[in-house]
Structures are given as C-alpha cells and as structure tokens.
Design a protein around this motif. Sequence first.
Motif, PDB file in Angstrom:
ATOM      1  N   ASP A 142       0.824  -1.207   0.000  1.00 31.42           N
ATOM      2  CA  ASP A 142       0.000   0.000   0.000  1.00 31.42           C
ATOM      3  C   ASP A 142       0.859   1.258   0.000  1.00 31.42           C
ATOM      4  N   ILE A 143       1.901   1.249   0.807  1.00 32.82           N
ATOM      5  CA  ILE A 143       2.813   2.384   0.949  1.00 32.82           C
ATOM      6  C   ILE A 143       4.217   1.831   1.107  1.00 32.82           C
ATOM      7  N   GLY A 144       5.233   2.683   0.933  1.00 32.46           N
ATOM      8  CA  GLY A 144       6.593   2.172   1.051  1.00 32.46           C
ATOM      9  C   GLY A 144       7.584   3.234   1.485  1.00 32.46           C
ATOM     10  N   PHE A 145       8.590   2.807   2.235  1.00 32.34           N
ATOM     11  CA  PHE A 145       9.713   3.670   2.590  1.00 32.34           C
ATOM     12  C   PHE A 145      10.831   3.439   1.588  1.00 32.34           C
ATOM     13  N   VAL A 146      11.314   4.517   0.961  1.00 33.63           N
ATOM     14  CA  VAL A 146      12.381   4.417  -0.043  1.00 33.63           C
ATOM     15  C   VAL A 146      13.382   5.541   0.179  1.00 33.63           C
ATOM     16  N   ARG A 147      14.490   5.449  -0.526  1.00 35.03           N
ATOM     17  CA  ARG A 147      15.459   6.538  -0.537  1.00 35.03           C
ATOM     18  C   ARG A 147      15.062   7.565  -1.590  1.00 35.03           C
ATOM     19  N   LEU A 148      15.191   8.835  -1.245  1.00 33.52           N
ATOM     20  CA  LEU A 148      14.958   9.904  -2.215  1.00 33.52           C
ATOM     21  C   LEU A 148      16.183  10.026  -3.126  1.00 33.52           C
TER      22      LEU A 148
END
Length: 295
Positions: A142-148
């Motif tokens: 649904d959602i995700g943590f990623v590097r910018l």
Amino acid sequence: MDIRQLKYFLAVAEEGLVTKAANRLHITQSPLSQQMLLLEKELGVQLLQRTKKHIGLTEAGYVLKRKAEQILDLTQSAMNEVRETANGIRGKLTIGIINSSGRLLLPEVIQCFLQTYPLVSFDLRQGDTSRILELLNSHIIDIGFVRLPVDSSLYDYIATPTESMVMVANSQVITMDNAEELHLIHLKDQPLLIHRRYESIIFDYFHQNGLEPNILCTSDEIVPLLTWSLCGVGVAIVPEFAINLLSNPSLIVKKITEPIVTTSSALIWRKKEILPVTATHFINLLREKDISSCP
C-alpha cells in the motif's frame, strides 16, 4: 427464515409471553405471533409450547434458540468488523521498507500508530528502493519507505529526517584517532564498501582531489557492506541510521563531514489512487506527529 425472524423468536423465548416480547421489540402482538407461526411452518416443526399464561420451548425450540444466539452474535461481529475495516480501525496494512530505514519505521512509528489503531495488523516487505517501487507499482504493497529522490509525477511522499553518511570499520583492523568525524579523503588508501546509490558522489569527490577511490565492493543492500566491514574486509560508507542493522562493539563509526554527504528516505504512495483507509491513517499520523515523541 431470516435475521429478523430469529430476533423475534429469541425475544419470545426469553420473555415467555408474546405481549412482553412485542413491547420489547416495539411492535404489536399480532404481527409477532404471525411471524412465529410462519417460522414454524417453514421449518415444519413446533417451536413454542403455548399456554394462556406462558410460552415455553419445545426441544426443537431449544435447539433453534442456541443456534439463533450464535447466528446473531456472529452477525453483529461481522457488522462491527466490516464497519471497523471501512473506517480503518481494523485491517491489514502492507508496507514496503528499505533495510536501512528499519530504525525509522520500527518500532517508533508503528508504536504510535497502534496507540490509536490497536486492531490493525501489518505485512512488511523488504528490499532496496527499486524493489519497493516495483512492489508499489504492482499494488502488492500500500505504501513504502524508499530513498529519495523519487519521481514526484508518479508518487506523493513525506520525507523523513535527513541522515548523514558514516564510515563503519572494524577497530581491530583499522586504527584511527578518537575524533568522532573524518574527511572522506582520509580513506583514500582503504578498500571501500559502498552502496551503489552513492557511488557517483564518492567517485566525484576523490576525482576532484586528484585521487582514485579504492572501491572494493558496491552493493544494492547495506547489510552485506556492514558484515564485510565487521569481518575486516574493508571500510563501509553507509547512511547513519543503517548502523543499527548490525551493532557490534568491534565496529568504529565516524561521521563523514567532508564532503557533507546526506541522504533522505521518504514514505511514498501512488498518486491519484484511492488508498486503503488504514494507509491513509498511517500517512496522516506521519504528517501530524513528531516521531521522536513516540515511546
């Protein structure tokens, strides 16, 4: 036989009189009596033993009473669960997370979230940024943590606090002074273990100083870099939060101050798509709450 008839039947069985049951149900006596006769006709059995002063249950009536109680309890439970799910109070939230942001997501944010939504469960999927984007685009998470950075035309996001880059090395292999910070140029003779995302930054810095970096290993995952540094294979250069992935007293950690290299992660989700309510609640919490205030 329907839910309404079962409710009527239970009221009659519990009150022992049609008049009392009708008052409890806020209906007149005649339609209630008619519904009981229709129920017996449909089942083909006598459920009630009628006298002028009292209504009792036959053996079949006792069986139906027990089943009716179970059915009505289950019906109410289903209604409650459906409403809670629709309101985001209950349900499962599927989150993608890059390994190095584990400290940022777990346990602080989850702990805060569960204080308000204790009935929500989680499904975590891990990987590097490209893997998280793949899972997000496939609607697996649904959602995700990623590097910018990320493509802002495709994703909405909330940036998390900026992280400094640090050097991680085995103290038994590499001797350094007691300073907490260092310049990257101090590592010119060391075999470097770096994340692929920061490869160009490190190359550019060394080249600007007329040096060639000794890149021993590049990786899309941070844990192998930390493991290799612990074994003394080389010096890892990783985001600051990543050191929590492999805590060991044999490791030296120093912040790199020249050049000042920082990195940021973000919680992202697909643009112009309807999110599960649980995901919306999670996003709102991250927007509104100071993560550091969570226990």
